[in-house]
Design a protein around this motif. Structure first.
Motif, short mmCIF file in Angstrom:
data_model
loop_
_atom_site.label_atom_id
_atom_site.label_comp_id
_atom_site.label_asym_id
_atom_site.label_seq_id
_atom_site.Cartn_x
_atom_site.Cartn_y
_atom_site.Cartn_z
N ALA A 84 9.31 -2.85 3.58
CA ALA A 84 8.88 -4.25 3.48
C ALA A 84 8.45 -4.82 4.83
CB ALA A 84 10.01 -5.09 2.89
N VAL A 85 8.97 -4.26 5.91
CA VAL A 85 8.59 -4.74 7.24
C VAL A 85 7.09 -4.51 7.46
CG1 VAL A 85 8.93 -4.42 9.73
CG2 VAL A 85 10.90 -4.43 8.18
N ASP A 86 6.56 -3.38 7.00
CA ASP A 86 5.13 -3.12 7.14
C ASP A 86 4.31 -4.16 6.38
OD1 ASP A 86 5.70 -0.87 8.65
OD2 ASP A 86 5.36 0.54 7.00
N LEU A 87 4.74 -4.51 5.20
CA LEU A 87 4.06 -5.54 4.41
C LEU A 87 4.12 -6.88 5.12
CD1 LEU A 87 2.71 -6.46 1.74
CD2 LEU A 87 5.02 -6.82 0.84
N PHE A 88 5.29 -7.24 5.60
CA PHE A 88 5.47 -8.50 6.31
C PHE A 88 4.56 -8.57 7.55
CE2 PHE A 88 7.41 -10.96 9.67
CZ PHE A 88 7.47 -12.20 9.07
N LYS A 89 4.48 -7.48 8.30
CA LYS A 89 3.63 -7.47 9.50
C LYS A 89 2.17 -7.75 9.16
CE LYS A 89 6.35 -4.37 12.41
NZ LYS A 89 6.42 -3.02 13.01
N GLU A 90 1.68 -7.15 8.09
CA GLU A 90 0.30 -7.39 7.70
C GLU A 90 0.08 -8.85 7.31
OE1 GLU A 90 -1.74 -4.73 5.15
OE2 GLU A 90 -1.26 -2.99 6.40
N ALA A 91 1.01 -9.41 6.54
CA ALA A 91 0.89 -10.82 6.17
C ALA A 91 0.96 -11.71 7.40
CB ALA A 91 1.99 -11.20 5.18
N ASP A 92 1.81 -11.35 8.35
CA ASP A 92 1.96 -12.12 9.59
C ASP A 92 0.67 -12.07 10.42
OD1 ASP A 92 3.75 -13.81 10.98
OD2 ASP A 92 4.16 -12.22 12.43
N LYS A 121 0.86 -1.18 0.00
CA LYS A 121 0.00 0.00 0.00
C LYS A 121 0.89 1.23 0.00
CE LYS A 121 -3.54 -2.28 2.78
NZ LYS A 121 -2.94 -3.44 3.35
N PRO A 122 0.41 2.33 -0.54
CA PRO A 122 1.22 3.56 -0.56
C PRO A 122 1.62 4.04 0.84
CG PRO A 122 -0.72 3.81 -1.96
CD PRO A 122 -0.86 2.51 -1.25
N THR A 123 0.83 3.68 1.84
CA THR A 123 1.12 4.13 3.21
C THR A 123 2.22 3.33 3.89
OG1 THR A 123 -0.65 2.70 4.04
CG2 THR A 123 -1.22 5.00 3.57
#
Length: 131
Positions: free
Chosen positions: A88-96, A82-84
């Motif tokens: 990559a850590v933010d992406l990983f946290k959401e997947a986690d 997402k633009p916000t």
């Protein structure tokens, strides 16, 4: 014991690599029994279809090991950039978060982490299910 788990992990990885993902996708071990699958350039709709295919690869398809059957389960967390997101850590946290929601709901499903709610997809209700 530990040998059976290692056998099942090895066979599971091979099954995923042989029939579940594209050559350019990245499958990596994250922890003892958790893996990350990066689908660069894949929109969430496609990732849901891939998750469904992975669930089907293991549905009632055990591995035979020393006169016994090992039945792995999959819990999948999905996230989309997402633009916000800062990195990559933010992406990983959401997947986690999605992964742990899938586990909490009993496994053998995929869950998309979203800001408002979880979008849970299991093999019987996924609108993107491959026929």
């Amino acid at each position: 014991g530990r040998e059976a788990v290692d056998f099942m992990l090895t066979k599971s990885i091979q099954r995923i690599k042989d029939r579940g993902v594209r050559e350019e996708d990245i499958l990596a071990r994250y922890s003892d029994i958790e893996f990350i699958l990066m689908l660069e350039g894949a929109p969430l709709k496609r990732a849901k279809r891939i998750a469904e295919r992975l669930l089907e690869l293991f549905d009632n398809k055990p591995f035979y090991y020393f006169n016994d059957y090992l039945r792995p389960t999959l819990s999948i967390g999905l996230a989309e950039t997402k633009p916000t997101m800062k990195n990559a850590v933010d992406l990983f946290k959401e997947a986690d978060f999605g992964l742990y929601e899938s586990k909490k709901l009993g496994g053998n499903r995929s869950t998309v982490y979203g800001a408002a709610s979880f979008d849970t997809v299991d093999k019987d209700t996924d609108p993107y299910r491959t026929q």
